[in-house]
Design an enzyme around this catalytic site. Structure first.
Site, PDB file in Angstrom:
ATOM      1  N   GLU A 112     -14.490   4.832  12.576  1.00 36.44           N
ATOM      2  CA  GLU A 112     -13.418   3.853  12.807  1.00 36.44           C
ATOM      3  C   GLU A 112     -12.321   4.428  13.721  1.00 36.44           C
ATOM      4  O   GLU A 112     -11.232   3.868  13.804  1.00 36.44           O
ATOM      5  CB  GLU A 112     -12.856   3.388  11.462  1.00 36.44           C
ATOM      6  CG  GLU A 112     -13.948   2.693  10.658  1.00 36.44           C
ATOM      7  CD  GLU A 112     -13.481   2.010   9.391  1.00 36.44           C
ATOM      8  OE1 GLU A 112     -13.688   0.800   9.287  1.00 36.44           O
ATOM      9  OE2 GLU A 112     -12.928   2.671   8.511  1.00 36.44           O
ATOM     10  N   HIS A 167      -5.800   4.655   6.786  1.00 38.28           N
ATOM     11  CA  HIS A 167      -6.638   3.473   6.558  1.00 38.28           C
ATOM     12  C   HIS A 167      -7.325   3.627   5.207  1.00 38.28           C
ATOM     13  O   HIS A 167      -8.035   4.608   4.971  1.00 38.28           O
ATOM     14  CB  HIS A 167      -7.674   3.341   7.678  1.00 38.28           C
ATOM     15  CG  HIS A 167      -8.781   2.386   7.353  1.00 38.28           C
ATOM     16  ND1 HIS A 167      -8.553   1.070   7.012  1.00 38.28           N
ATOM     17  CD2 HIS A 167     -10.131   2.550   7.315  1.00 38.28           C
ATOM     18  CE1 HIS A 167      -9.715   0.475   6.778  1.00 38.28           C
ATOM     19  NE2 HIS A 167     -10.683   1.353   6.943  1.00 38.28           N
ATOM     20  N   HIS A 175      -9.450   1.692   1.733  1.00 34.63           N
ATOM     21  CA  HIS A 175     -10.162   0.579   1.108  1.00 34.63           C
ATOM     22  C   HIS A 175      -9.682   0.510  -0.345  1.00 34.63           C
ATOM     23  O   HIS A 175     -10.499   0.355  -1.248  1.00 34.63           O
ATOM     24  CB  HIS A 175     -11.669   0.800   1.127  1.00 34.63           C
ATOM     25  CG  HIS A 175     -12.271   1.021   2.489  1.00 34.63           C
ATOM     26  ND1 HIS A 175     -13.543   1.483   2.679  1.00 34.63           N
ATOM     27  CD2 HIS A 175     -11.755   0.805   3.728  1.00 34.63           C
ATOM     28  CE1 HIS A 175     -13.807   1.564   3.990  1.00 34.63           C
ATOM     29  NE2 HIS A 175     -12.726   1.173   4.647  1.00 34.63           N
ATOM     30  N   TYR A 198      11.353  -2.976  -1.929  1.00 40.55           N
ATOM     31  CA  TYR A 198      10.965  -1.854  -1.068  1.00 40.55           C
ATOM     32  C   TYR A 198      10.099  -2.322   0.109  1.00 40.55           C
ATOM     33  O   TYR A 198      10.315  -1.932   1.243  1.00 40.55           O
ATOM     34  CB  TYR A 198      10.219  -0.805  -1.901  1.00 40.55           C
ATOM     35  CG  TYR A 198       9.788   0.427  -1.133  1.00 40.55           C
ATOM     36  CD1 TYR A 198      10.553   1.593  -1.150  1.00 40.55           C
ATOM     37  CD2 TYR A 198       8.610   0.426  -0.399  1.00 40.55           C
ATOM     38  CE1 TYR A 198      10.145   2.717  -0.451  1.00 40.55           C
ATOM     39  CE2 TYR A 198       8.194   1.548   0.304  1.00 40.55           C
ATOM     40  CZ  TYR A 198       8.969   2.688   0.278  1.00 40.55           C
ATOM     41  OH  TYR A 198       8.561   3.796   0.974  1.00 40.55           O
ATOM     42  N   HIS A 200     -12.015  -5.954   4.094  1.00 44.44           N
ATOM     43  CA  HIS A 200     -12.220  -4.548   4.449  1.00 44.44           C
ATOM     44  C   HIS A 200     -11.170  -3.641   3.807  1.00 44.44           C
ATOM     45  O   HIS A 200     -11.519  -2.764   3.014  1.00 44.44           O
ATOM     46  CB  HIS A 200     -12.193  -4.444   5.985  1.00 44.44           C
ATOM     47  CG  HIS A 200     -12.470  -3.088   6.532  1.00 44.44           C
ATOM     48  ND1 HIS A 200     -12.891  -2.882   7.824  1.00 44.44           N
ATOM     49  CD2 HIS A 200     -12.371  -1.854   5.990  1.00 44.44           C
ATOM     50  CE1 HIS A 200     -13.060  -1.602   8.039  1.00 44.44           C
ATOM     51  NE2 HIS A 200     -12.742  -0.945   6.939  1.00 44.44           N
TER      52      HIS A 200
HETATM   53 ZN   LIG Z   1     -12.654   1.046   6.671  1.00 48.46          ZN
END
Ligand SMILES: [Zn+2]
Length: 217
Positions: free
Chosen positions: A78, A97, A99, A124, A164
């Site tokens: 990615e 990133h 999940h 926040y 995702h």
């Molecule tokens: Zn991913």
């Protein structure tokens, strides 16, 4: 490229440490998720199929600013959206990133709008995030996903990827990781409240921005 400087090494060590902490606290599992950070004119990134829980600093991927692999293991598949964010947002120094469970569940909901799908329940998050873009589903690692992320990256610093997960960028790794964690907690609240939550009103949000500044402004 010249030998890594002490500062570069400190960033790489920080990446390994923060990834381990995210893994230990359940924000990442298996080999899910990836991270990167700028080091001088290069980018350090998590290797493909690596686990946040078992990174080795000396095996992290080093790429030049255009994405050419310089040393270390092969980078995450990615990496293209990481490169897109760095192109689009000069202020982005690091990207996380995930999940993570609740943000990913939220990304799978029917009928999500293109932006700002999440009510602001606590202060926040809106103090740091003015707008959250939602990117349509594309296969992981695809150029379509990378292009869609790059197109909205400047609207970040938090982006939801449909079906995702999430992306957070920040000036440094700690900032990006804190944003990714905050998104996960906000999504968790959304599910726990089961539609019974009172979101902060526009007047309350305006008062927050008057007191603490508008994020990104
Ligand atoms: Zn991913």
């Amino acid at each position: 490229m010249a030998q890594p400087s002490r500062e570069d090494l400190a960033i790489s060590e920080n990446l390994t440490r923060i990834a381990g902490s995210l893994f230990a606290r359940g924000y990442s599992y298996g080999s899910a998720g990836n991270m990167s950070a700028r080091v001088r004119n290069a980018i350090v990134a998590t290797p493909t199929n690596s686990s946040f829980g078992h990174l080795e600093t000396e095996r992290l991927s080093l790429l030049d600013a255009t994405g050419v692999h310089i040393s270390g293991d092969k980078p995450t598949k990615e990496i293209n959206f990481h490169l897109g964010i760095y192109r689009a947002v000069p202020a982005a120094g690091a990207i996380v990133h995930l999940h993570s469970t609740y943000a990913t569940a939220f990304s799978c909901l029917n009928d999500l709008p293109d932006a700002d799908p999440l009510p602001y329940f606590t202060p926040y998050f809106p103090m740091r995030v003015a707008r959250m873009p939602v990117v349509p589903y594309y296969p992981p690692g695809s150029l379509e996903l990378a292009a869609s992320v790059e197109a909205v990256a400047a609207d970040g610093p938090v982006i939801l990827l449909r079906n995702h997960g999430s992306i957070a960028w920040g000036a440094d790794l700690s900032t990006a990781a804190a944003l990714a964690e905050e998104l996960e907690e906000q999504c968790k609240l959304w599910f726990l409240l089961e539609g019974r939550g009172r979101a902060l009103s526009n007047a309350e949000l305006a008062a927050l921005h008057a007191r603490f500044g508008t994020p990104g402004a």
